[in-house]
Design a protein around this motif. Structure first.
Motif, PDB file in Angstrom:
ATOM      1  N   CYS A   1       0.748  -1.277   0.074  1.00 32.85           N
ATOM      2  CA  CYS A   1       0.090  -0.015   0.098  1.00 32.85           C
ATOM      3  C   CYS A   1       0.713   1.308   0.028  1.00 32.85           C
ATOM      4  CB  CYS A   1      -0.872   0.063   1.280  1.00 32.85           C
ATOM      5  SG  CYS A   1      -1.727   1.579   1.456  1.00 32.85           S
ATOM      6  N   ILE A   2       0.587   2.218  -0.939  1.00 38.13           N
ATOM      7  CA  ILE A   2       1.118   3.616  -0.988  1.00 38.13           C
ATOM      8  C   ILE A   2       0.628   4.699  -0.455  1.00 38.13           C
ATOM      9  CG2 ILE A   2       2.865   2.944  -2.949  1.00 38.13           C
ATOM     10  CD1 ILE A   2       0.559   4.643  -4.686  1.00 38.13           C
TER      11      ILE A   2
ATOM     12  N   CYS B   1      -2.381   6.111  -0.911  1.00 41.14           N
ATOM     13  CA  CYS B   1      -2.703   7.119  -1.620  1.00 41.14           C
ATOM     14  C   CYS B   1      -4.144   7.443  -1.583  1.00 41.14           C
ATOM     15  CB  CYS B   1      -2.616   6.860  -3.033  1.00 41.14           C
ATOM     16  SG  CYS B   1      -3.688   5.196  -3.578  1.00 41.14           S
ATOM     17  N   GLY B   2      -4.774   6.875  -0.779  1.00 44.31           N
ATOM     18  CA  GLY B   2      -6.279   7.041  -0.410  1.00 44.31           C
ATOM     19  C   GLY B   2      -7.129   6.913  -1.479  1.00 44.31           C
TER      20      GLY B   2
ATOM     21  N   CYS C   1      -8.667   4.324  -2.423  1.00 50.74           N
ATOM     22  CA  CYS C   1      -9.788   3.433  -2.046  1.00 50.74           C
ATOM     23  C   CYS C   1     -10.812   3.934  -1.082  1.00 50.74           C
ATOM     24  CB  CYS C   1      -9.197   2.242  -1.240  1.00 50.74           C
ATOM     25  SG  CYS C   1      -8.197   2.629   0.019  1.00 50.74           S
TER      26      CYS C   1
ATOM     27  N   HIS D   1      -6.174   5.910   5.153  1.00 55.61           N
ATOM     28  CA  HIS D   1      -5.026   5.479   4.533  1.00 55.61           C
ATOM     29  C   HIS D   1      -3.868   6.463   4.345  1.00 55.61           C
ATOM     30  CE1 HIS D   1      -5.301   1.373   3.301  1.00 55.61           C
ATOM     31  NE2 HIS D   1      -6.528   1.477   3.385  1.00 55.61           N
TER      32      HIS D   1
ATOM     33  N   CYS E   1      -7.483   0.843  -6.941  1.00 56.70           N
ATOM     34  CA  CYS E   1      -6.203   0.733  -6.221  1.00 56.70           C
ATOM     35  C   CYS E   1      -4.858   0.647  -7.022  1.00 56.70           C
ATOM     36  CB  CYS E   1      -6.048  -0.319  -5.335  1.00 56.70           C
ATOM     37  SG  CYS E   1      -4.538  -0.755  -4.346  1.00 56.70           S
TER      38      CYS E   1
END
Ligand code: SF4
Ligand code: SF4
Length: 341
Positions: A225-226, A228-229, A231, A265, A316
């Motif tokens: 997971c990076i 990024c938000g 999702c 996130h 994503c």
């Protein structure tokens, strides 16, 4: 009451409705997609059936109608404040069954959580009537059936779009007058998707065991997971925002308070004074999101927050599958604590 309308007749109906309602529907925004020369499908006001994208799932959800990305709550000076003028026209929103159920989750959070109604949400929400878009197919990554969100009877009108004509069911008497002298009468009722390719087994446990919070399953998301938000921003049920004061340049004691979408996130979401942050690892953020959507919310409100629209998986950039994560969680809980070490 059911009716069959040609596309021209449907445009006459939309024209009549537009005199009294703001009409929102998924529409195409060309070349604004993730990759070059790709589009996104996002909600905006429409006036013609040709603008409505009914053949595909929208990239973003319809929550923007009641939860703007940026919303000014009030303007202030040193001694007084006032709220902004708002558009008081009622709204019609074209959306699918999962999204109507998603609005039910937003209603719980904004109108019932903590015993206080969010007045800013309520004002926008009260203006909204739903027009159900019948799904002609289950799209990629949908798992609405597993979440029990594939059906609804909470709509004013239901529509089956077709290339030749449009079938509709009308349930709201206030809209009946708009259909006088348009279309042919029938007994149309919408159908609902009964099966998705993706099936999710949501763990049914009264209490999550303590060990699952530190289980190795979350570690993979630390790196994948990076943060990024995407999702969160595409999710119909993510409802978090942050508040900020915008001070005007020439007088810093005058300005406005806004709330802006925020999400679990992204970096900084749990930051506190002194530099403390509750969930620094991205895996911990994934865990928080998953538990909120399928466990904590359910404990409080007796239903799952997630409606299985699959937009988190669609969008994503790291191809992380939230639905797969729920299935991994379910397997882990079945295997028990020993399997986790
Ligand atoms: S968590 Fe994913 S599947 Fe569930 S409502 Fe949000 S975007 Fe849709
Ligand atoms: S969209 Fe994917 S990479 Fe971005 S925050 Fe969500 S899970 Fe992480």
């Amino acid at each position: 009451m059911g009716k069959s309308l040609s596309h021209n007749e449907f445009n006459v109906l939309l024209g009549a409705l537009a005199k009294d309602y703001n009409i929102y529907a998924p529409a195409r925004f060309e070349k604004q997609g993730r990759f070059s020369d790709t589009d996104i499908i996002r909600y905006r006001q429409v006036s013609q059936v040709e603008e409505i994208v009914w053949q595909a799932k929208s990239t973003y959800s319809p929550k923007e109608v009641v939860m703007p990305v940026t919303q000014t709550l009030f303007y202030f000076t040193q001694t007084e404040y006032r709220e902004p003028e708002t558009d008081t026209r009622p709204c019609l929103v074209f959306l699918r069954a999962c999204d109507i159920n998603g609005f039910a989750s937003l209603d719980k959070i904004y109108l019932e959580n903590g015993g206080t109604e969010d007045i800013y949400y309520k004002r926008l929400r009260e203006k909204v009537k739903f027009i159900l878009i019948e799904c002609h197919t289950s799209f990629d990554n949908c798992f609405c059936v597993s979440m029990g969100a594939n059906t609804t009877d909470n709509y004013s009108m239901a529509v089956r779009f077709g290339e030749e004509n449009i079938q509709l069911e009308l349930k709201d008497e206030q809209l009946a007058g708009y259909l006088d002298n348009i279309g042919q009468g029938n007994d149309f009722k919408p159908q609902f998707i009964q099966e998705n390719k993706i099936k999710v087994n949501v763990p049914s446990v009264a209490e999550m065991p303590d060990w699952i919070y530190n289980d190795q399953m979350w570690k993979q998301y630390d790196h994948r997971c990076i943060a990024c938000g995407r999702c969160n921003t595409t999710c119909v049920t993510c409802s978090c925002y942050t508040a900020l004061d915008v001070l005007y340049d020439d007088n810093c004691q005058v300005g406005e308070r806004r709330r802006v979408w925020a999400s679990c996130h992204i970096d900084g979401f749990t930051d506190m004074a002194g530099g403390h942050g509750f969930r620094k690892e991205n895996g911990a953020r994934m865990r928080f999101k998953v538990f909120h959507k399928i466990y904590d919310f359910n404990k409080r409100f007796g239903k799952h927050m997630c409606v299985g629209c699959g937009r988190c998986d669609d969008n994503c950039p790291e191809y992380i599958s939230y639905s797969n994560c729920i299935n991994i969680l379910n397997d882990r809980l079945k295997e028990g604590e020993k399997a986790s070490v």
